[in-house]
Scaffold this active site. Structure first.
Site, PDB file in Angstrom:
ATOM      1  N   SER A   7      34.658  39.003  37.185  1.00  0.00           N
ATOM      2  CA  SER A   7      35.901  39.630  36.735  1.00  0.00           C
ATOM      3  C   SER A   7      36.985  39.487  37.800  1.00  0.00           C
ATOM      4  CB  SER A   7      35.661  41.111  36.455  1.00  0.00           C
ATOM      5  OG  SER A   7      36.905  41.782  36.378  1.00  0.00           O
ATOM      6  N   HIS A  32      35.810  36.525  33.479  1.00  0.00           N
ATOM      7  CA  HIS A  32      36.102  37.740  32.715  1.00  0.00           C
ATOM      8  C   HIS A  32      37.515  38.217  33.074  1.00  0.00           C
ATOM      9  CE1 HIS A  32      34.635  41.491  30.701  1.00  0.00           C
ATOM     10  NE2 HIS A  32      35.392  42.136  31.585  1.00  0.00           N
ATOM     11  N   ASP A  34      40.204  41.162  32.440  1.00  0.00           N
ATOM     12  CA  ASP A  34      40.367  42.541  31.975  1.00  0.00           C
ATOM     13  C   ASP A  34      41.824  42.842  31.675  1.00  0.00           C
ATOM     14  OD1 ASP A  34      37.698  43.791  32.193  1.00  0.00           O
ATOM     15  OD2 ASP A  34      37.862  43.208  34.301  1.00  0.00           O
ATOM     16  N   MET A  36      44.426  45.548  30.536  1.00  0.00           N
ATOM     17  CA  MET A  36      44.571  47.019  30.430  1.00  0.00           C
ATOM     18  C   MET A  36      46.037  47.367  30.214  1.00  0.00           C
ATOM     19  SD  MET A  36      42.289  48.218  33.659  1.00  0.00           S
ATOM     20  CE  MET A  36      40.659  47.535  34.003  1.00  0.00           C
ATOM     21  N   HIS A  65      38.547  40.699  27.922  1.00  0.00           N
ATOM     22  CA  HIS A  65      38.121  42.062  27.598  1.00  0.00           C
ATOM     23  C   HIS A  65      39.389  42.890  27.408  1.00  0.00           C
ATOM     24  CE1 HIS A  65      35.975  45.977  29.183  1.00  0.00           C
ATOM     25  NE2 HIS A  65      36.298  46.045  27.902  1.00  0.00           N
ATOM     26  N   MET A  67      41.239  46.028  26.842  1.00  0.00           N
ATOM     27  CA  MET A  67      41.187  47.503  26.906  1.00  0.00           C
ATOM     28  C   MET A  67      42.589  47.998  26.572  1.00  0.00           C
ATOM     29  SD  MET A  67      38.846  47.781  30.310  1.00  0.00           S
ATOM     30  CE  MET A  67      39.233  46.089  30.745  1.00  0.00           C
ATOM     31  N   MET A 138      29.842  49.148  27.871  1.00  0.00           N
ATOM     32  CA  MET A 138      30.460  49.541  29.141  1.00  0.00           C
ATOM     33  C   MET A 138      29.488  50.404  29.930  1.00  0.00           C
ATOM     34  SD  MET A 138      33.347  48.086  29.516  1.00  0.00           S
ATOM     35  CE  MET A 138      33.741  48.908  31.072  1.00  0.00           C
ATOM     36  N   ASP A 176      29.141  45.749  31.762  1.00  0.00           N
ATOM     37  CA  ASP A 176      30.355  45.662  32.572  1.00  0.00           C
ATOM     38  C   ASP A 176      30.602  46.975  33.294  1.00  0.00           C
ATOM     39  OD1 ASP A 176      32.873  45.116  33.567  1.00  0.00           O
ATOM     40  OD2 ASP A 176      33.856  44.986  31.603  1.00  0.00           O
TER      41      ASP A 176
HETATM   42  C1  DX5 Z   1      36.426  47.989  34.186  1.00  0.00           C
HETATM   43  C2  DX5 Z   1      36.450  46.530  33.837  1.00  0.00           C
HETATM   44  C3  DX5 Z   1      35.494  45.714  34.582  1.00  0.00           C
HETATM   45  C4  DX5 Z   1      35.668  45.692  36.087  1.00  0.00           C
HETATM   46  C5  DX5 Z   1      34.295  45.723  36.661  1.00  0.00           C
HETATM   47  O1  DX5 Z   1      37.091  48.715  33.236  1.00  0.00           O
HETATM   48  O2  DX5 Z   1      36.197  46.338  32.460  1.00  0.00           O
HETATM   49  O3  DX5 Z   1      35.395  44.390  34.079  1.00  0.00           O
HETATM   50  O4  DX5 Z   1      36.349  44.561  36.559  1.00  0.00           O
HETATM   51  O5  DX5 Z   1      34.386  45.903  38.010  1.00  0.00           O
HETATM   52  P1  DX5 Z   1      33.130  46.232  38.942  1.00  0.00           P
HETATM   53  O6  DX5 Z   1      32.166  45.090  38.817  1.00  0.00           O
HETATM   54  O7  DX5 Z   1      33.765  46.333  40.307  1.00  0.00           O
HETATM   55  O8  DX5 Z   1      32.548  47.526  38.473  1.00  0.00           O
HETATM   56 ZN    ZN Z   2      35.771  44.224  31.780  1.00  0.00          ZN
END
Ligand code: DX5
Ligand code: ZN
Length: 218
Positions: A7, A32, A34, A36, A65, A67, A138, A176
């Site tokens: 990620s 990956h 993310d 947000m 991903h 969110m 998650m 994740d």
């Molecule tokens: C959190 C994200 C993850 C995040 C994971 O909401 O969806 O993908 O990057 O990070 P680590 O591996 O540091 O927990």
């Molecule tokens: Zn993620």
């Protein structure tokens, strides 16, 4: 088949091109991303320009991903920017919109995933599993990297794997949040096969290959 999906949330954004190279050199097949929006989750990360920039410099499988609220509004744009997999949250849409979103993603020839937050039950996913490619369980509350793996989410991984097997579906189960050398084995034993690593990849003391990381699942 087991994979890691590093990620870039934990990467050095100023060096994104080199960070993508690091993923390629590790032998990982996925990246990956993310997304947000500060609304579905209490944090804002990045959006379309970053997906496009990553697409412009790699052939890795781009694992988006989302969110965000109303993820179905952005499907076309995610695909235009280069997504190969779009995973949206069950909590973000009602049933009709979930069904339509899956159809739309699949019709474009890319993979569809649905994710659930730690407090959401596994059973809500069952009606969709036959039509999707991936479930993302998650293992932390979504929103931030660097949190502690929640072991009680493993029951849901087991349930989803059992359900998929019972209908003869080859399903990717991604986990994740807080995945490291120890928790990766716990998740793999429960039935997960794609492991997202943010901190565990980009902030590791020693850079490891995907193969070395996956050895911990044995
Ligand atoms: C959190 C994200 C993850 C995040 C994971 O909401 O969806 O993908 O990057 O990070 P680590 O591996 O540091 O927990
Ligand atoms: Zn993620």
């Amino acid at each position: 088949m087991k994979h890691i999906s590093p990620s870039i949330l934990a990467s050095n954004m100023l060096e994104l091109g080199n960070e993508i190279k690091k993923i390629e050199e590790s032998g990982a097949k996925y990246v990956h991303i993310d997304i947000m929006d500060g609304c579905f989750v209490p944090n804002i990360s990045f959006g379309m320009p970053v997906i496009s920039a990553v697409r412009g410099c790699t052939d890795l499988i781009i694992d988006v991903h989302a969110m965000i609220v109303e993820p179905d509004r952005y499907i076309d744009e995610f695909i235009r920017c280069g997504a190969d997999i779009i995973t949206f949250h069950y909590e973000a849409l009602d049933n009709t919109r979930i069904v339509n979103a899956i159809e739309k993603i699949k019709a474009k020839g890319i993979k569809a995933g649905i994710s659930i937050k730690p407090k959401t039950e596994a059973e809500v996913l069952y009606p969709y599993i036959k039509d999707i490619d991936m479930v993302l369980i998650m293992t932390v509350e979504p929103g931030f990297g660097g949190q502690k793996f929640m072991v009680d989410t493993m029951d849901k991984v087991r349930k989803v794997r059992e359900y998929a097997l019972s209908i003869g579906k080859e399903l990717d189960i991604q986990v994740d949040g807080g995945i490291n050398d120890t928790t990766i084995k716990t998740a793999s034993d429960a039935g997960a096969n794609i492991f997202v690593l943010g901190t565990g990849f980009f902030k590791a003391e020693k850079t490891k290959t995907a193969e070395e990381i996956l050895l911990n699942t044995l």
